[in-house]
Design a protein around this motif. Sequence first.
Motif, PDB file in Angstrom:
ATOM      1  N   ARG A   1      44.742  40.148  39.551  1.00  0.00           N
ATOM      2  CA  ARG A   1      44.871  38.663  39.186  1.00  0.00           C
ATOM      3  C   ARG A   1      46.628  38.388  39.229  1.00  0.00           C
ATOM      4  O   ARG A   1      47.194  38.573  38.516  1.00  0.00           O
ATOM      5  CB  ARG A   1      44.373  38.962  38.594  1.00  0.00           C
ATOM      6  CG  ARG A   1      43.235  39.946  37.418  1.00  0.00           C
ATOM      7  CD  ARG A   1      42.809  39.199  35.912  1.00  0.00           C
ATOM      8  NE  ARG A   1      42.539  41.493  36.070  1.00  0.00           N
ATOM      9  CZ  ARG A   1      41.172  41.775  34.662  1.00  0.00           C
ATOM     10  NH1 ARG A   1      41.565  41.099  33.792  1.00  0.00           N
ATOM     11  NH2 ARG A   1      40.271  42.810  34.604  1.00  0.00           N
TER      12      ARG A   1
ATOM     13  N   ARG B   1      35.126  41.054  45.672  1.00  0.00           N
ATOM     14  CA  ARG B   1      34.751  39.567  44.496  1.00  0.00           C
ATOM     15  C   ARG B   1      36.081  39.814  44.502  1.00  0.00           C
ATOM     16  O   ARG B   1      36.807  39.685  44.324  1.00  0.00           O
ATOM     17  CB  ARG B   1      34.680  40.568  43.251  1.00  0.00           C
ATOM     18  CG  ARG B   1      32.976  41.105  42.815  1.00  0.00           C
ATOM     19  CD  ARG B   1      32.813  41.520  41.884  1.00  0.00           C
ATOM     20  NE  ARG B   1      31.136  42.642  41.682  1.00  0.00           N
ATOM     21  CZ  ARG B   1      31.142  43.083  41.092  1.00  0.00           C
ATOM     22  NH1 ARG B   1      31.793  43.396  40.044  1.00  0.00           N
ATOM     23  NH2 ARG B   1      30.049  43.433  40.311  1.00  0.00           N
ATOM     24  N   GLU B   2      35.989  37.857  45.245  1.00  0.00           N
ATOM     25  CA  GLU B   2      37.274  37.019  45.901  1.00  0.00           C
ATOM     26  C   GLU B   2      36.548  35.470  44.770  1.00  0.00           C
ATOM     27  O   GLU B   2      36.236  35.410  45.257  1.00  0.00           O
ATOM     28  CB  GLU B   2      38.155  37.113  46.600  1.00  0.00           C
ATOM     29  CG  GLU B   2      39.062  36.537  46.680  1.00  0.00           C
ATOM     30  CD  GLU B   2      39.039  36.709  47.978  1.00  0.00           C
ATOM     31  OE1 GLU B   2      41.067  37.310  48.193  1.00  0.00           O
ATOM     32  OE2 GLU B   2      39.020  36.926  49.223  1.00  0.00           O
TER      33      GLU B   2
ATOM     34  N   ARG C   1      39.146  41.324  43.541  1.00  0.00           N
ATOM     35  CA  ARG C   1      39.147  43.288  43.078  1.00  0.00           C
ATOM     36  C   ARG C   1      38.050  43.923  44.522  1.00  0.00           C
ATOM     37  O   ARG C   1      37.147  43.373  45.067  1.00  0.00           O
ATOM     38  CB  ARG C   1      37.607  43.092  41.991  1.00  0.00           C
ATOM     39  CG  ARG C   1      37.438  44.592  41.733  1.00  0.00           C
ATOM     40  CD  ARG C   1      36.151  44.931  40.712  1.00  0.00           C
ATOM     41  NE  ARG C   1      37.154  44.493  39.736  1.00  0.00           N
ATOM     42  CZ  ARG C   1      36.697  45.006  38.465  1.00  0.00           C
ATOM     43  NH1 ARG C   1      34.652  45.091  38.183  1.00  0.00           N
ATOM     44  NH2 ARG C   1      37.274  44.249  36.978  1.00  0.00           N
TER      45      ARG C   1
ATOM     46  N   GLU D   1      42.424  46.168  42.215  1.00  0.00           N
ATOM     47  CA  GLU D   1      42.397  44.712  41.686  1.00  0.00           C
ATOM     48  C   GLU D   1      43.891  43.754  41.204  1.00  0.00           C
ATOM     49  O   GLU D   1      45.043  43.962  41.331  1.00  0.00           O
ATOM     50  CB  GLU D   1      41.982  45.262  40.450  1.00  0.00           C
ATOM     51  CG  GLU D   1      41.425  43.917  39.835  1.00  0.00           C
ATOM     52  CD  GLU D   1      40.509  43.999  38.400  1.00  0.00           C
ATOM     53  OE1 GLU D   1      39.866  43.930  38.348  1.00  0.00           O
ATOM     54  OE2 GLU D   1      41.439  43.556  37.888  1.00  0.00           O
TER      55      GLU D   1
ATOM     56  N   SER E   1      32.727  38.367  39.682  1.00  0.00           N
ATOM     57  CA  SER E   1      33.919  37.734  38.954  1.00  0.00           C
ATOM     58  C   SER E   1      34.213  37.722  37.747  1.00  0.00           C
ATOM     59  O   SER E   1      35.548  37.752  37.430  1.00  0.00           O
ATOM     60  CB  SER E   1      35.275  37.142  40.109  1.00  0.00           C
ATOM     61  OG  SER E   1      35.770  35.692  39.774  1.00  0.00           O
TER      62      SER E   1
END
Length: 426
Positions: free
Chosen positions: A416, A57-58, A46, A414, A100
């Motif tokens: 995923r 954030r990873e 993110r 983001e 996260s």
Amino acid sequence: MLKTPIARGVALATLGATLAIPSMAQAEFIKDSKAGLELRNFYFNRDFREDAGQSKREEWAQGFLLRYESGFTEGTVGFGVDAMGLLGVKLDGGDGTAGSDLLPADGSGGSQDEYSHITYAAKARVSKSTLKVGDLQLKNMAIASSDGRLLPQTFQGGQITSMEVDGLTLDAGYLNRVNNRNSTNNEVMTLSNRGSARTPNASGILSTGGAANESDDFRYLGGSYKVMDNLTASYYYSKLEDMYKQHSFNLVHVLPLADKQSLKTDVRYARSKDDGSTNVDNKAFGAMATYSLSGHSFGLGYQQMKGDTGFAYVGGTDPFLVNYVQIGHFGNQEEKSWQARYDYNFASIGIPGLTFMTRYLTGDNVDRGAQSDGKEWERNTDIAYIFQDGALKNLGVRWRNATMRSNFARDIDENRLIVSYTLPLL
């Protein structure tokens, strides 16, 4: 039939807890048992598109989810047990990029290397009614456990469901603790969307009387009735003690139009009020119409909030809103939002297992007091494939991409990437 040594181990461990049950009663208990091991590899990134504070954030982690569901013993009252063994292991990230929700924090700005816990619930069945007590995964209009990260969210409490009348499902429950997606502890529940007198957020929800944002008492009662083959009506009443009480209504209608064509209409309304220690006051209306033609689906949704606050729900759960999507829920105070969505199932052209989804949402009119009205938009793309045969059969690969922009919250890009595989054991 027991298929593997691991499966035998699961079954024997369960049998050890039921030695007092006569052997004839154990027959259905074992025969109807199910067990599986899900391997879930999850990469989360993110990007907040700014330098202030934590800009990213990873994390990357591997999850192991061992699930076991027994059958029921024979007799007027049947007994059984459900259990899960959950383990999360960090593969990369967390030092400066934690948060996260894949992994628990380590207390120094990073994330823990691993975490695990075991859940279990006893169950009893009489006729077509089932009682479960222990650790529960729930999915109804009042409360829905989130499973959008490495490991699922569970609740501690009891639930009873009854289907004694054809077409009617009744559901009631009491919860006192939650185990969140990145936690190993059962904790008291909180009210989501809540700010404070000093730091109010776009939901407008505040505490009154200095009460803590915590509750160990959530109750719900409701159900659904199949009015006709293509029309289902549902209602739930729920209350998070001291925080809010809520009435939720839902109508789902599917209209067949022609060969491989249909129109689905999903209408939702919820009325939320405070329960003594907050200022919750919200009316939430939402509707989604989806036209399906062969493998194509075209959806259009509208959602509107009215009242002194935004939508109220238990922290960390998936709120029952039409426009709750990958990042946002568009349920802020006075917010109006639209959604346009397109899905395609490639099975219609001979590629089973491959699916595609994209949607765009825009919201405005968010009440921010003396500041200008809040606006936001979000775009999602979801591509998934499950291998249908060969050595990789049942292996699933999913990429989820999102972009969100707002004048009252941080901008977000983001991604995923989720790779999952479920190995049947029983």
